[in-house]
Design a protein around this motif. Structure first.
Motif, PDB file in Angstrom:
ATOM      1  N   UNK A  87       0.865  -1.175   0.000  1.00 26.60           N
ATOM      2  CA  UNK A  87       0.000   0.000   0.000  1.00 26.60           C
ATOM      3  C   UNK A  87       0.906   1.230   0.000  1.00 26.60           C
ATOM      4  N   UNK A  88       0.689   2.121  -0.963  1.00 16.60           N
ATOM      5  CA  UNK A  88       1.512   3.328  -1.097  1.00 16.60           C
ATOM      6  C   UNK A  88       0.754   4.515  -0.505  1.00 16.60           C
ATOM      7  N   UNK A 101      -3.146   6.034  -1.171  1.00 19.15           N
ATOM      8  CA  UNK A 101      -3.762   6.956  -0.224  1.00 19.15           C
ATOM      9  C   UNK A 101      -2.892   8.186  -0.060  1.00 19.15           C
ATOM     10  N   UNK A 102      -3.550   9.343   0.073  1.00 17.88           N
ATOM     11  CA  UNK A 102      -2.842  10.599   0.330  1.00 17.88           C
ATOM     12  C   UNK A 102      -3.500  11.263   1.537  1.00 17.88           C
ATOM     13  N   UNK A 103      -2.694  11.741   2.468  1.00 21.85           N
ATOM     14  CA  UNK A 103      -3.188  12.527   3.597  1.00 21.85           C
ATOM     15  C   UNK A 103      -2.867  13.980   3.297  1.00 21.85           C
ATOM     16  N   UNK A 146      -9.642  -1.730  -2.374  1.00 23.63           N
ATOM     17  CA  UNK A 146      -9.329  -3.139  -2.160  1.00 23.63           C
ATOM     18  C   UNK A 146      -9.064  -3.357  -0.675  1.00 23.63           C
ATOM     19  N   UNK A 147      -9.232  -4.589  -0.193  1.00 26.66           N
ATOM     20  CA  UNK A 147      -9.216  -4.827   1.246  1.00 26.66           C
ATOM     21  C   UNK A 147      -8.025  -4.251   1.993  1.00 26.66           C
ATOM     22  N   UNK A 148      -6.816  -4.391   1.464  1.00 23.48           N
ATOM     23  CA  UNK A 148      -5.640  -3.912   2.203  1.00 23.48           C
ATOM     24  C   UNK A 148      -5.664  -2.393   2.358  1.00 23.48           C
ATOM     25  N   UNK A 149      -6.232  -1.683   1.379  1.00 22.61           N
ATOM     26  CA  UNK A 149      -6.318  -0.223   1.469  1.00 22.61           C
ATOM     27  C   UNK A 149      -7.494   0.163   2.371  1.00 22.61           C
ATOM     28  N   UNK A 200       1.423  -7.290   5.347  1.00 20.76           N
ATOM     29  CA  UNK A 200       1.180  -6.019   4.660  1.00 20.76           C
ATOM     30  C   UNK A 200       2.501  -5.287   4.477  1.00 20.76           C
ATOM     31  N   UNK A 201       2.679  -4.639   3.347  1.00 22.48           N
ATOM     32  CA  UNK A 201       3.881  -3.847   3.083  1.00 22.48           C
ATOM     33  C   UNK A 201       3.458  -2.407   2.786  1.00 22.48           C
ATOM     34  N   UNK A 202       4.112  -1.455   3.416  1.00 19.80           N
ATOM     35  CA  UNK A 202       3.782  -0.053   3.220  1.00 19.80           C
ATOM     36  C   UNK A 202       4.940   0.668   2.523  1.00 19.80           C
ATOM     37  N   UNK A 203       4.619   1.441   1.512  1.00 18.04           N
ATOM     38  CA  UNK A 203       5.588   2.332   0.855  1.00 18.04           C
ATOM     39  C   UNK A 203       5.177   3.751   1.222  1.00 18.04           C
TER      40      UNK A 203
END
Length: 309
Positions: free
Chosen positions: A100-101, A147-149, A286-289, A127-130
């Motif tokens: 998930x980026x 995703x963007x904050x 998607x589920x991970x996001x 889970x892997x986060x970038x």
């Protein structure tokens, strides 16, 4: 031209998509963990298999051909479907997996988001986060970010979906040592004579928003400000007594509570700005996001990011 689809074909597609997103064989190689030569050969084999050129190559620039642009759109759609299928199965196993980026403002991301994301990483080890931290506004569709904050007003667009996490007051702050040396300004005319620390983006300072009591909001830029492009560095300068700065409340509440900073001209505070989590409309959650969005919304409901008012 062979039409058989193999593991090598999938690797070639992955290498092509990574290269297309970065516009560089060198950057693609760094992201993929292989050599630049290996990326180039993989893309060349893919072009040979497809019977068309996907990139215009020159010594200075790498860009997609029209066939390359069409193929990229198809590849992204196909990879999204595969990713969704994989993560649907992972969700059933209560073990979401994959990358998930997420992109977020520097100081907010490091200080407020990282504790939340570290909890998620611990709970879901597959889970892997970038993660990228910057104060530059990006287009998540164009840059392939899930995703963007973002704090502040969002550009109206049909391509993005946003959910509000909080509304943040913008506070002028300074260190007690600075106030002791220079005094507390009471109005905008007095503020013009003070040392200011302002954000910096695209070659220009970022204006402060101020609203004197009973008046309309104005934008203020100091004529002789320090200009810093990183939120953490701005906060460090403010804490060190370099001047007055404006921050979202989540960045400074703890420092104010500890007495390391004091509020300046609180009667000039503007209307609070929104903190939103944003994602491309074209991507199904998607589920991970969705898992991460749900966690952020849960924390928001607890007041972790500030008031939802």
């Amino acid at each position: 031209m062979s039409t058989g689809f193999t593991a090598e074909s999938l690797r070639g597609i992955t290498n092509f998509v990574t290269t297309a997103r970065s516009n560089s064989f060198t950057e693609a190689a760094e992201q993929l963990g292989i050599t630049k030569s290996a990326v180039g050969k993989s893309v060349a084999r893919l072009e040979e298999r497809l019977g068309t050129r996907l990139f215009h190559r020159s010594t200075r620039k790498l860009s997609l051909t029209s066939d390359g642009e069409a193929y990229l759109a198809s590849c992204l759609s196909a990879l999204e479907i595969l990713d969704s299928a994989e993560n649907t199965l992972s969700r059933r196993q209560d073990n979401p997996a994959g990358m998930v980026r997420i992109d977020m403002p520097a100081s907010f991301g490091r200080n407020l988001m990282m504790p939340v994301l570290l909890e998620v990483m611990t709970r879901y080890p597959a889970l892997r986060l970038a993660l990228t931290f910057n104060d530059r506004l990006i287009d998540p569709v164009e840059e392939g970010v899930d995703l963007v904050l973002r704090q502040g007003e969002l550009q109206s667009t049909d391509e993005l979906i946003a959910r509000r996490l909080s509304r943040q007051r913008l506070m002028l702050c300074a260190s007690p040592a600075y106030i002791e040396r220079h005094g507390q300004p009471g109005n905008i005319e007095a503020l013009k004579k003070h040392c200011c620390i302002m954000g910096y983006r695209r070659g220009a300072p970022l204006a402060w928003r101020l609203r004197p009591a009973g008046e309309r909001e104005i934008k203020f830029i100091s004529g002789s400000a320090h200009q810093i492009s990183d939120g953490d560095a701005m906060l460090q300068a403010c804490l060190a007594g370099a001047g007055i700065a404006q921050f979202p409340e989540s960045m400074v509440n703890d420092h104010i509570d500890e007495g390391a900073l004091v509020a300046v001209m609180p009667d000039h505070m503007p209307v609070p700005v929104e903190l939103n989590v944003v994602w491309p409309r074209t991507r199904h959650l998607i589920p991970k996001v969705r898992l991460i969005v749900d966690e952020l919304l849960r924390k928001a409901g607890e007041g972790y990011f500030g008031a939802l008012r």
